[in-house]
Design a protein around this motif. Sequence first.
Motif, PDB file in Angstrom:
ATOM      1  N   ALA A   1       4.295  30.347  34.044  1.00  0.00           N
ATOM      2  CA  ALA A   1       4.268  29.054  34.746  1.00  0.00           C
ATOM      3  C   ALA A   1       4.670  29.203  36.214  1.00  0.00           C
ATOM      4  N   GLY A   2       4.892  30.450  36.637  1.00  0.00           N
ATOM      5  CA  GLY A   2       5.306  30.678  38.021  1.00  0.00           C
ATOM      6  C   GLY A   2       6.772  30.390  38.247  1.00  0.00           C
ATOM      7  N   LEU A   3       7.571  30.480  37.180  1.00  0.00           N
ATOM      8  CA  LEU A   3       8.995  30.182  37.252  1.00  0.00           C
ATOM      9  C   LEU A   3       9.810  31.344  36.668  1.00  0.00           C
ATOM     10  N   PRO A   4       9.580  32.570  37.142  1.00  0.00           N
ATOM     11  CA  PRO A   4      10.290  33.713  36.559  1.00  0.00           C
ATOM     12  C   PRO A   4      11.798  33.520  36.636  1.00  0.00           C
ATOM     13  N   GLY A   5      12.478  33.930  35.565  1.00  0.00           N
ATOM     14  CA  GLY A   5      13.926  33.804  35.523  1.00  0.00           C
ATOM     15  C   GLY A   5      14.422  32.434  35.102  1.00  0.00           C
ATOM     16  N   HIS A   6      13.516  31.551  34.731  1.00  0.00           N
ATOM     17  CA  HIS A   6      13.907  30.188  34.358  1.00  0.00           C
ATOM     18  C   HIS A   6      13.582  29.871  32.900  1.00  0.00           C
ATOM     19  N   ALA A   7      13.941  30.795  32.005  1.00  0.00           N
ATOM     20  CA  ALA A   7      13.681  30.596  30.579  1.00  0.00           C
ATOM     21  C   ALA A   7      14.377  29.337  30.053  1.00  0.00           C
ATOM     22  N   ARG A   8      15.574  29.066  30.528  1.00  0.00           N
ATOM     23  CA  ARG A   8      16.285  27.859  30.060  1.00  0.00           C
ATOM     24  C   ARG A   8      15.542  26.584  30.428  1.00  0.00           C
ATOM     25  N   LEU A   9      14.905  26.590  31.578  1.00  0.00           N
ATOM     26  CA  LEU A   9      14.129  25.423  31.984  1.00  0.00           C
ATOM     27  C   LEU A   9      13.006  25.159  30.985  1.00  0.00           C
TER      28      LEU A   9
ATOM     29  N   GLY B   1      13.149  25.794  27.790  1.00  0.00           N
ATOM     30  CA  GLY B   1      13.822  25.133  26.671  1.00  0.00           C
ATOM     31  C   GLY B   1      14.078  23.672  26.951  1.00  0.00           C
ATOM     32  N   TYR B   2      14.557  23.357  28.144  1.00  0.00           N
ATOM     33  CA  TYR B   2      14.811  21.960  28.509  1.00  0.00           C
ATOM     34  C   TYR B   2      13.519  21.146  28.505  1.00  0.00           C
ATOM     35  N   ALA B   3      12.450  21.737  29.031  1.00  0.00           N
ATOM     36  CA  ALA B   3      11.165  21.029  29.080  1.00  0.00           C
ATOM     37  C   ALA B   3      10.648  20.744  27.671  1.00  0.00           C
ATOM     38  N   LEU B   4      10.756  21.723  26.781  1.00  0.00           N
ATOM     39  CA  LEU B   4      10.288  21.515  25.406  1.00  0.00           C
ATOM     40  C   LEU B   4      11.164  20.508  24.679  1.00  0.00           C
ATOM     41  N   HIS B   5      12.447  20.525  24.978  1.00  0.00           N
ATOM     42  CA  HIS B   5      13.365  19.549  24.387  1.00  0.00           C
ATOM     43  C   HIS B   5      13.009  18.120  24.818  1.00  0.00           C
ATOM     44  N   ALA B   6      12.448  17.983  26.002  1.00  0.00           N
ATOM     45  CA  ALA B   6      12.106  16.666  26.552  1.00  0.00           C
ATOM     46  C   ALA B   6      10.786  16.101  26.026  1.00  0.00           C
TER      47      ALA B   6
ATOM     48  N   MET C   1       1.693  19.534  40.553  1.00  0.00           N
ATOM     49  CA  MET C   1       2.082  19.552  39.161  1.00  0.00           C
ATOM     50  C   MET C   1       3.593  19.846  39.095  1.00  0.00           C
ATOM     51  N   SER C   2       4.316  19.077  38.283  1.00  0.00           N
ATOM     52  CA  SER C   2       5.759  19.298  38.151  1.00  0.00           C
ATOM     53  C   SER C   2       6.041  20.585  37.377  1.00  0.00           C
ATOM     54  N   LYS C   3       7.271  21.037  37.414  1.00  0.00           N
ATOM     55  CA  LYS C   3       7.650  22.244  36.681  1.00  0.00           C
ATOM     56  C   LYS C   3       7.418  22.066  35.185  1.00  0.00           C
ATOM     57  N   HIS C   4       7.796  20.906  34.666  1.00  0.00           N
ATOM     58  CA  HIS C   4       7.574  20.649  33.236  1.00  0.00           C
ATOM     59  C   HIS C   4       6.085  20.666  32.904  1.00  0.00           C
ATOM     60  N   GLN C   5       5.274  20.080  33.737  1.00  0.00           N
ATOM     61  CA  GLN C   5       3.828  20.072  33.493  1.00  0.00           C
ATOM     62  C   GLN C   5       3.258  21.483  33.514  1.00  0.00           C
ATOM     63  N   ARG C   6       3.763  22.327  34.417  1.00  0.00           N
ATOM     64  CA  ARG C   6       3.314  23.725  34.462  1.00  0.00           C
ATOM     65  C   ARG C   6       3.697  24.455  33.176  1.00  0.00           C
ATOM     66  N   ILE C   7       4.881  24.191  32.690  1.00  0.00           N
ATOM     67  CA  ILE C   7       5.342  24.800  31.436  1.00  0.00           C
ATOM     68  C   ILE C   7       4.466  24.341  30.287  1.00  0.00           C
ATOM     69  N   TYR C   8       4.211  23.039  30.191  1.00  0.00           N
ATOM     70  CA  TYR C   8       3.390  22.512  29.101  1.00  0.00           C
ATOM     71  C   TYR C   8       1.970  23.080  29.152  1.00  0.00           C
ATOM     72  N   ALA C   9       1.443  23.262  30.353  1.00  0.00           N
ATOM     73  CA  ALA C   9       0.087  23.822  30.488  1.00  0.00           C
ATOM     74  C   ALA C   9       0.037  25.238  29.922  1.00  0.00           C
ATOM     75  N   VAL C  10       1.078  26.021  30.144  1.00  0.00           N
ATOM     76  CA  VAL C  10       1.121  27.379  29.600  1.00  0.00           C
ATOM     77  C   VAL C  10       1.245  27.331  28.078  1.00  0.00           C
ATOM     78  N   VAL C  11       2.155  26.519  27.579  1.00  0.00           N
ATOM     79  CA  VAL C  11       2.385  26.453  26.127  1.00  0.00           C
ATOM     80  C   VAL C  11       1.118  26.007  25.402  1.00  0.00           C
ATOM     81  N   ARG C  12       0.359  25.107  25.988  1.00  0.00           N
ATOM     82  CA  ARG C  12      -0.897  24.652  25.365  1.00  0.00           C
ATOM     83  C   ARG C  12      -1.912  25.783  25.213  1.00  0.00           C
ATOM     84  N   GLN C  13      -1.767  26.840  25.994  1.00  0.00           N
ATOM     85  CA  GLN C  13      -2.705  27.963  25.932  1.00  0.00           C
ATOM     86  C   GLN C  13      -2.380  28.949  24.815  1.00  0.00           C
ATOM     87  N   ILE C  14      -1.169  28.904  24.258  1.00  0.00           N
ATOM     88  CA  ILE C  14      -0.780  29.850  23.212  1.00  0.00           C
ATOM     89  C   ILE C  14      -1.590  29.519  21.959  1.00  0.00           C
ATOM     90  N   PRO C  15      -2.401  30.445  21.483  1.00  0.00           N
ATOM     91  CA  PRO C  15      -3.255  30.150  20.328  1.00  0.00           C
ATOM     92  C   PRO C  15      -2.468  30.122  19.015  1.00  0.00           C
TER      93      PRO C  15
END
Length: 104
Positions: free
Chosen positions: A29-37, A39-44, A1-15
Amino acid sequence: MSKHQRIYAVVRQIPPGYVATYGDVAALAGLPGHARLVGYALHALPEFSDVPWQRVINAQGKISLGRAYPGGDLHQRHLLEAEGVEFDANGKIALKRFRWQPSC
């Protein structure tokens, strides 16, 4: 799973009615310290994505879209308010009340 896909999987869980910070999503998403990423993923995201991007806010409990998308902050606020998320007079969300705490 790509980094963006991992981010989207987490965001989909927020009720609905809850929010998470960019940093929260990155850590979950297993990407501690990458808050900007996050933002970039959601922007995409495509315009009609099923990822509830509006539920991701900054660490101060505020919306961060204003500069990138004029009027985007109001759109995000309206989406969150429709879910029951409340803002104070300064446009801040009480993270103690509305922050999503997943049961890992």
